[in-house]
Design a protein around this motif. Sequence first.
Motif, mmCIF file in Angstrom:
data_model
loop_
_atom_site.group_PDB
_atom_site.id
_atom_site.type_symbol
_atom_site.label_atom_id
_atom_site.label_comp_id
_atom_site.label_asym_id
_atom_site.label_seq_id
_atom_site.Cartn_x
_atom_site.Cartn_y
_atom_site.Cartn_z
ATOM 1 N N PHE A 133 0.811 -1.214 0.000
ATOM 2 C CA PHE A 133 0.000 0.000 0.000
ATOM 3 C C PHE A 133 0.850 1.273 0.000
ATOM 4 N N SER A 138 2.228 1.712 -6.234
ATOM 5 C CA SER A 138 1.105 0.753 -6.186
ATOM 6 C C SER A 138 -0.104 1.359 -5.477
ATOM 7 N N LYS A 156 -1.855 3.618 -7.897
ATOM 8 C CA LYS A 156 -2.636 2.830 -8.859
ATOM 9 C C LYS A 156 -3.915 2.305 -8.226
ATOM 10 N N LEU A 157 -3.797 1.884 -6.972
ATOM 11 C CA LEU A 157 -4.975 1.346 -6.291
ATOM 12 C C LEU A 157 -6.025 2.423 -6.075
ATOM 13 N N SER A 177 -9.745 2.508 -7.626
ATOM 14 C CA SER A 177 -10.928 2.650 -6.781
ATOM 15 C C SER A 177 -11.843 3.736 -7.304
ATOM 16 N N ASN A 179 -7.371 -0.674 -15.757
ATOM 17 C CA ASN A 179 -6.104 -0.933 -15.076
ATOM 18 C C ASN A 179 -5.088 -1.587 -15.990
ATOM 19 N N PHE A 191 -4.642 -6.426 -10.551
ATOM 20 C CA PHE A 191 -5.272 -6.716 -9.250
ATOM 21 C C PHE A 191 -6.355 -7.804 -9.402
ATOM 22 N N LEU A 220 -7.937 -9.103 -6.198
ATOM 23 C CA LEU A 220 -8.670 -8.020 -5.558
ATOM 24 C C LEU A 220 -9.962 -7.710 -6.309
#
Length: 573
Positions: free
Chosen positions: A5, A9, A12-13, A17, A64, A72, A75
């Motif tokens: 996290f 990265s 990107k997350l 989201s 993505n 991901f 995820l």
Amino acid sequence: MSPFFTGYSFIKLMIASLVLLASHHFFAYIFNLYHRAWEYASVRELIAIFKAVSASILFTYAFNFIFLNTSFIRLMIITWMMHLLLIGGSRLSWRVLRYRVIDRDSRIQDLKSTLIVGAGRGGSILIRQLLDTPAMGMKPIVAVDDNPTKQKIELNGGVKVEGTREDIASLVKKYAIKKIVIAIPSLSKQKLQEIHEFASQTHVDVLIMPNIDDVLAGKLEVSQLKKVEVEDLLGREPVTLNAKEIFPQIKNKIVLVTGAGGSIGSEIVRQITNFDPKEIILLGHGENSIYTILEEMSQISNGVKYVPVIADVQDRKRMFEIMKNYSPDIVYHAAAHKHVPLMEANPSESIKNNIFGTKNTAEAAINANVKRFVMISTDKAVNPPNIMGATKRIAEMIIQALDKRTDSTTLVAVRFGNVLGSRGSVIPKFRKQIEAGGPITVTDERMTRFFMTIPEASRLVIQAGALASGGEVFVLDMGEPVKIVDLAKNMIRLSGYTEDEIKIIFSGIRPGEKLYEELLNKNEIHPDQVYEKIYLGKATEVDLNYLIDFINEVVENRDYSSLIQFVNQPREK
């Protein structure tokens, strides 16, 4: 914080989201999740949630992969599952909450325990409607179905199929059933009669739901249940009209219907409306009946113009004026005096209306170059012992004779028996007698009549008119004759009474009545159908001048019995 996290990265997350959030709202809008009544949620709503969630996840994954060079995958799968669980669960909680409220309301209200006949699509829809609408006053308890594969299955709300039609009586007793609803809208008339026999033995109210196609098309509501009527039991399977033959004759044409306010005339108006005429002339002698059909048809937005005309077919000059002014393409002549005992007491009126009224209307139509003239006749024109039947047979002869004199107009007659529910039928009379507590008066225990529903008779009249080449007397297949006393007994049972409570008394045959009606006499029988339930009669013809001279002589001498003798005498075909 985990290295996963941190840094690039994490960015990107966060981007993923935000993309997921935006795409979810977009697809939720596309699949209409924001404008649904979730208290009525069903499988259809679950499918919409599945589509919206799956689309948003796939879009986010593609974004993505293309723009952020990452996926991901695990995820995304976990997110997809959590969205389905949380979004679906939160939405369906409204349905669960509503059911709990309904259950509470059901205990407060005195809902009638109900048995459902039919575990198919119609039964499932009806059960859901009953569960969702306590105001209907019924609570589905158990169902029956003759299909062996549906035994022991549970329908909506845990309603279990516990047998076939033969088990209706035992299940009514077992569950203290107060109402029975037949929920098989596609049921044939014969099957309906068979099921009703089992249901009526229980002496509880028997209802029937409307046609499922009408429900799905929005024409009727599932909640519009009605009691099984004698018309439902005596009616037959509907005839499919040959629209290819009928449409060219009626579409964008002007149609005139005499007697348009009567039972048959008004139904002909309703039926021909389906074939897109340009204009329908509603002609009748009674202003109230014409006003009623005009108001009914004016509520329909179909582009058809309805013109009310108050006129008497006995007024020859008026009929010629009307035909000339409106120039109809087709005339359906339904105006007539039809009540046998009344015409026995007033024979001159029967002659003026049924004979000269028909002659006036037909000759006015020929003068105006009407393409097709269809006269409505009756089975009482066969071997008539009464004035009414004799005048209708004479009217048929006039139509045949006039057809020989013209090349511009095709004239035909269509003959059939009693129609269920018409104002002259015994059924309204029996209903009033039952409502008054009885007794029901039947003229004779042996008396039989042919019966047909008003819509079926009207459809077949239109079809026969389309088949006409000129001069025919078409005869409609009326099925098997019905004993009037059996009809009375059925109506007593359907009204929730027994024959001990509503008595049947026999008053004797009235003037001019026959015990048995016929559609063709032995000299007219033509065994082959020209269309489903339509036969062509071999009715004999008479010279028109001779016919009119004879009728004038009858009227002048008031020798009405000779009119009956005239139509019953054998003639060469």
